[in-house]
Design an enzyme around this catalytic site. Structure first.
Site, mmCIF file in Angstrom:
data_model
loop_
_atom_site.group_PDB
_atom_site.id
_atom_site.type_symbol
_atom_site.label_atom_id
_atom_site.label_comp_id
_atom_site.label_asym_id
_atom_site.label_seq_id
_atom_site.Cartn_x
_atom_site.Cartn_y
_atom_site.Cartn_z
ATOM 1 N N ILE A 1 -6.119 -17.569 -5.664
ATOM 2 C CA ILE A 1 -4.747 -18.067 -5.726
ATOM 3 C C ILE A 1 -3.860 -17.016 -6.379
ATOM 4 C CG2 ILE A 1 -3.211 -19.767 -6.811
ATOM 5 C CD1 ILE A 1 -4.815 -20.987 -4.556
ATOM 6 N N LYS A 2 -2.754 -16.700 -5.694
ATOM 7 C CA LYS A 2 -1.731 -15.836 -6.287
ATOM 8 C C LYS A 2 -0.539 -16.701 -6.679
ATOM 9 C CE LYS A 2 1.703 -12.270 -5.510
ATOM 10 N NZ LYS A 2 2.531 -11.552 -4.521
ATOM 11 N N GLN A 3 -0.102 -16.533 -7.924
ATOM 12 C CA GLN A 3 1.011 -17.329 -8.428
ATOM 13 C C GLN A 3 1.877 -16.492 -9.357
ATOM 14 O OE1 GLN A 3 3.476 -19.476 -8.315
ATOM 15 N NE2 GLN A 3 1.977 -21.113 -7.898
#
Length: 357
Positions: free
Chosen positions: A242-244
């Site tokens: 996950i990229k956030q």
């Protein structure tokens, strides 16, 4: 394994007034209950999932590449801003990067685990570089040539084409909260299923997009509670990573009257105002770290880029995250400076002095 060149004193100097981040001890959720990065992460976490052996092999290749090889941490160079922001806005500060080969060299010299970019960029140099550094093909983009500007992630590439050019993984963005999010969720869920079938891992940019997320002059697009739920939706469609964006505030659910559901314990016990705790809430919502969280390096600010990048890496690592994905701070400057910035980020993850809070 590489060793950190960034000394503790230099790290404290770069952090300045935020040097307390190095010693902060979180009291919200025990780090021992998280699935923390480590050399055995693929065997310990991914291998008990439904990912097939080809996906596991490519994940192991990702975690075994670059200066952070076999640490469980990743440093990824992302370059899709030529579409997302325009080629001029992205590459005018350093026009050599209009040539994809120079971007590949930056990723390799910068010690990155992988290079994430568009089909066009990766396809133009794949025969020379796909076996030298893991490629991640970004499947969709927000093109800004519609007038007035509209914001919608649309498919630019197929999973099949990504596999054919030798990519190890695919990436995509979903604008959670946008009117188009239902369509994007369906599209990307199907694409990720196909990517896994073909043996590629998946990375999801879990971004928020809704004008209603700005209330009384406060922008909640980077609120810890809202971004964390976006992460939770992302792992639901089996994003492997996950990229956030790094959280900048909290309380989005409470500010948006009548929006969604939350719980008072999120604000009373599970988060504080400290950025490490806010980021840990993002990690928690990634199945306690079973899908590792990597935070965005953010836009280039010029002279403060190095300090900002290092601070973001410290927060991510101490929260229980797995790395940074930093593009503009690296490629909007001379290559040697970009390499040095990427190495400084990686040094945070290589440092034994920077521990999980």
């Amino acid at each position: 394994m590489a060793t950190a060149d960034l000394t503790t004193s230099r790290l404290e100097e770069l952090l300045g007034d935020d040097a307390g981040l190095l010693t902060y001890q979180s009291q919200t959720f025990p780090a021992d209950n998280l699935h923390l990065p480590g050399p055995d992460f693929v065997d310990r976490v991914y291998s008990i999932s439904d990912r097939n052996p080809q996906v596991l092999r490519n994940l192991q290749t990702l975690f075994g590449s670059g200066r952070l090889a076999n640490t469980g941490y990743v440093s990824i160079l992302p370059v899709d801003q030529g579409i997302e922001h325009s080629g001029a806005a992205s590459f005018a500060p350093n026009p050599i990067y209009f040539d994809p080969e120079n971007l590949c060299e930056l990723a390799i010299e910068g010690g990155c685990n992988a290079f994430a970019s568009t089909l066009g960029i990766l396809g133009s140099v794949s025969r020379k570089y796909a076996h030298k550094i893991p490629f991640i093909v970004k499947l969709n983009h927000n093109q800004l040539m519609t007038y007035p500007n509209t914001f919608d992630q649309v498919e630019f590439a197929s999973v099949q084409r990504a596999w054919e050019l030798g990519a190890a993984g695919v990436g995509a963005t979903i604008y959670f909260g946008s009117p188009e999010s239902n369509r994007q969720i369906v599209e990307i869920a199907k694409a990720f299923e196909e990517a896994h079938r073909l043996g590629m891992f998946t990375v999801l940019w879990c971004y928020l997009r809704n004008s209603g997320f700005k209330v009384d002059g406060v922008d909640y697009h980077t609120a810890a509670d809202l971004t964390a739920q976006a992460n939770h939706l992302g792992v639901t469609i089996e994003a492997d990573i996950i990229k956030q964006k790094l959280p900048e505030n909290n309380g989005g659910y409470n500010a948006l009257n009548g929006f969604g559901k939350t719980h008072k314990l999120v604000y009373e016990k599970l988060t504080t105002d400290n950025p490490i705790d806010l980021t840990r809430w993002q990690v928690i919502n990634c199945y306690l770290g079973r899908s590792p969280l990597i935070n965005s390096g953010g836009a280039s600010s010029g002279a403060t880029d190095l300090a900002e990048a290092v601070k973001t890496a410290v927060i991510n690592k101490r929260a229980g995250g797995a790395g940074l994905i930093s593009g503009r701070k690296a490629f909007q400057r001379p290559m040697d400076e970009g390499v040095a910035l990427l190495h400084a980020i990686q040094d945070v993850y290589l440092s034994d002095e920077v521990t999980v809070a």
